[in-house]
Design a protein around this motif. Sequence first.
Motif, PDB file in Angstrom:
ATOM      1  N   GLU A 197      51.367  43.829  29.952  1.00 48.00           N
ATOM      2  CA  GLU A 197      50.316  44.732  30.752  1.00 48.00           C
ATOM      3  C   GLU A 197      48.963  44.571  30.133  1.00 48.00           C
ATOM      4  O   GLU A 197      48.078  44.752  30.866  1.00 48.00           O
ATOM      5  CB  GLU A 197      50.990  46.282  30.414  1.00 48.00           C
ATOM      6  CG  GLU A 197      52.029  46.366  31.332  1.00 48.00           C
ATOM      7  CD  GLU A 197      52.519  47.676  31.080  1.00 48.00           C
ATOM      8  OE1 GLU A 197      52.298  48.757  31.570  1.00 48.00           O
ATOM      9  OE2 GLU A 197      53.925  47.845  30.249  1.00 48.00           O
ATOM     10  N   GLU A 198      48.771  44.932  28.537  1.00 48.94           N
ATOM     11  CA  GLU A 198      47.419  44.819  28.279  1.00 48.94           C
ATOM     12  C   GLU A 198      46.680  43.530  28.418  1.00 48.94           C
ATOM     13  O   GLU A 198      45.494  43.590  28.900  1.00 48.94           O
ATOM     14  CB  GLU A 198      47.681  44.880  26.664  1.00 48.94           C
ATOM     15  CG  GLU A 198      46.188  45.180  25.986  1.00 48.94           C
ATOM     16  CD  GLU A 198      46.317  45.326  24.500  1.00 48.94           C
ATOM     17  OE1 GLU A 198      45.306  45.432  23.930  1.00 48.94           O
ATOM     18  OE2 GLU A 198      47.500  45.647  24.156  1.00 48.94           O
ATOM     19  N   LEU A 199      47.236  42.327  28.301  1.00 58.56           N
ATOM     20  CA  LEU A 199      46.418  41.149  28.582  1.00 58.56           C
ATOM     21  C   LEU A 199      46.669  40.618  29.995  1.00 58.56           C
ATOM     22  O   LEU A 199      45.964  39.753  30.570  1.00 58.56           O
ATOM     23  CB  LEU A 199      47.153  40.190  27.902  1.00 58.56           C
ATOM     24  CG  LEU A 199      46.959  40.184  26.231  1.00 58.56           C
ATOM     25  CD1 LEU A 199      47.752  38.964  25.425  1.00 58.56           C
ATOM     26  CD2 LEU A 199      45.511  40.330  25.794  1.00 58.56           C
ATOM     27  N   LYS A 200      47.253  41.572  30.818  1.00 60.49           N
ATOM     28  CA  LYS A 200      47.519  40.888  32.503  1.00 60.49           C
ATOM     29  C   LYS A 200      48.078  39.525  32.491  1.00 60.49           C
ATOM     30  O   LYS A 200      47.152  38.932  33.176  1.00 60.49           O
ATOM     31  CB  LYS A 200      46.247  41.524  33.261  1.00 60.49           C
ATOM     32  CG  LYS A 200      46.187  42.888  33.077  1.00 60.49           C
ATOM     33  CD  LYS A 200      44.785  43.166  34.091  1.00 60.49           C
ATOM     34  CE  LYS A 200      44.848  44.803  34.302  1.00 60.49           C
ATOM     35  NZ  LYS A 200      44.683  45.438  33.065  1.00 60.49           N
ATOM     36  N   ILE A 212      50.288  32.474  32.891  1.00 59.41           N
ATOM     37  CA  ILE A 212      49.763  32.648  33.823  1.00 59.41           C
ATOM     38  C   ILE A 212      48.838  33.942  33.650  1.00 59.41           C
ATOM     39  O   ILE A 212      49.206  35.139  33.205  1.00 59.41           O
ATOM     40  CB  ILE A 212      50.593  33.121  35.127  1.00 59.41           C
ATOM     41  CG1 ILE A 212      51.578  32.113  35.383  1.00 59.41           C
ATOM     42  CG2 ILE A 212      49.744  33.142  36.329  1.00 59.41           C
ATOM     43  CD1 ILE A 212      52.824  32.241  36.242  1.00 59.41           C
ATOM     44  N   SER A 213      47.411  34.093  33.569  1.00 64.24           N
ATOM     45  CA  SER A 213      46.467  34.970  33.050  1.00 64.24           C
ATOM     46  C   SER A 213      45.555  35.376  34.294  1.00 64.24           C
ATOM     47  O   SER A 213      45.333  34.786  35.216  1.00 64.24           O
ATOM     48  CB  SER A 213      45.895  34.421  31.862  1.00 64.24           C
ATOM     49  OG  SER A 213      44.809  33.449  32.182  1.00 64.24           O
ATOM     50  N   GLU A 214      45.044  36.539  33.759  1.00 60.73           N
ATOM     51  CA  GLU A 214      43.965  37.070  34.550  1.00 60.73           C
ATOM     52  C   GLU A 214      44.615  37.725  35.874  1.00 60.73           C
ATOM     53  O   GLU A 214      43.814  37.542  36.892  1.00 60.73           O
ATOM     54  CB  GLU A 214      42.731  36.031  34.792  1.00 60.73           C
ATOM     55  CG  GLU A 214      42.152  35.554  33.537  1.00 60.73           C
ATOM     56  CD  GLU A 214      41.035  34.814  33.862  1.00 60.73           C
ATOM     57  OE1 GLU A 214      40.525  34.376  35.120  1.00 60.73           O
ATOM     58  OE2 GLU A 214      40.298  33.822  32.830  1.00 60.73           O
ATOM     59  N   LEU A 215      45.722  37.841  35.785  1.00 57.72           N
ATOM     60  CA  LEU A 215      46.583  38.649  36.961  1.00 57.72           C
ATOM     61  C   LEU A 215      45.687  39.713  37.282  1.00 57.72           C
ATOM     62  O   LEU A 215      45.172  40.663  36.522  1.00 57.72           O
ATOM     63  CB  LEU A 215      47.645  38.675  36.684  1.00 57.72           C
ATOM     64  CG  LEU A 215      48.620  37.347  36.553  1.00 57.72           C
ATOM     65  CD1 LEU A 215      49.890  37.859  35.831  1.00 57.72           C
ATOM     66  CD2 LEU A 215      48.889  36.957  37.667  1.00 57.72           C
ATOM     67  N   GLN A 216      45.882  40.124  38.607  1.00 57.76           N
ATOM     68  CA  GLN A 216      45.379  41.430  39.236  1.00 57.76           C
ATOM     69  C   GLN A 216      46.599  42.485  39.485  1.00 57.76           C
ATOM     70  O   GLN A 216      47.367  42.079  40.274  1.00 57.76           O
ATOM     71  CB  GLN A 216      44.636  41.224  40.461  1.00 57.76           C
ATOM     72  CG  GLN A 216      43.281  40.217  40.012  1.00 57.76           C
ATOM     73  CD  GLN A 216      42.551  40.144  41.572  1.00 57.76           C
ATOM     74  OE1 GLN A 216      43.049  40.319  42.614  1.00 57.76           O
ATOM     75  NE2 GLN A 216      41.649  39.241  41.404  1.00 57.76           N
TER      76      GLN A 216
END
Length: 363
Positions: A286-289, A357-361
């Motif tokens: 959750e923190e790093l999304k 998979i990063s930078e999720l909205q």
Amino acid sequence: MNTIKHKLLLIDDQPANLIALKSILEKHDREIITCNSGNEGLQILLKEKISLILVDVQMPEMDGYEFVEITKQHPTTANIPTIFVTAISDEAKYINKAYDLGAIDFLFKPLVTEITRKKVESFLKIWDYDQELQKLNEKLVAKNGELEQFANIIAHDLKTPLNNIKSLVEFIEEEHLLDLKEEATELFDMVKSSAMSMSKLIDDLLFYSKNVENNEGKEAISILNEVNAVIKLLNPNNNIRIAKENLNHKINFQSVAFKQIIQNLLSNAIKYNDKAITEITISYNEELKQIAIRDNGPGIPEGQAEKIFQMFYTLGKSSRGDSGTGIGLNLVRKLADRNEVKVYYNSQFKDGSEFVISELQTA
């Protein structure tokens, strides 16, 4: 023989002004067309492909403002760059009015020769870039049409054998229903379910290729539900253990694209695993999304963490003897880009492989 590259339209009700401006802008690769009124200028625009318009603001009958307002309303002339040539005060209200109408710049009288030439040269370069972009866009539209046709053909060719499989299974069940043991009945149900899932996936991909462009079509999706749908489709055997951690969250993503990404990453984790028991963990931070997919396989050789995302690049045969096409991870990267997220291989993870998979909205 000189080749005309640009046509410039100069509009001014004073012939002397037109002569002076024309003399400043004349070059061997330009054709300069002059006229004395806005109405005459509109007639010329119907017949000629103009690269740049320079129009006087103060003219009888139709002033420069009115002329520009008309040109910007017509699709064939709306994108022609227009410069106002004026002796009116450079007060903000006059300038703002011109920009609101769609003019791109001003030249104030008396004209400074070098400034006039440099401005015109700059806007003609912009025109050239715009024409190149239009040509590229036309090519892309044509290519997209070809790809859509190709997708339709592939979808048809894939669905035909799937429909045959479903029909054959149903026929066998009907003809030999009493002869089938409970275990066989379950196997037939699995075949039908898999065929239906594959048929649905083909339909979804075909819809996606036709209707989803750039980052359109995003919606709030449940990570857990989407992952479960993919796992059901993959139908892993007892030697494959998939753990899910903290997936009960929602993100904004194209549903079909997300399933394709997860399916490709899970398929690779299974295909290239060299252990007797394949262990895969899918987790959400959750923190790093970000979502991480880890496995206990052999990992990616050092120096190839980025190469694996290139089209047709493969690592050779998997531990199970089959080989990839080199398309899957390239597709993963493109689908991620389309959804404005990042996908990368974590080369710091040493106990197997980890794709992130990063930078999720969040939704």
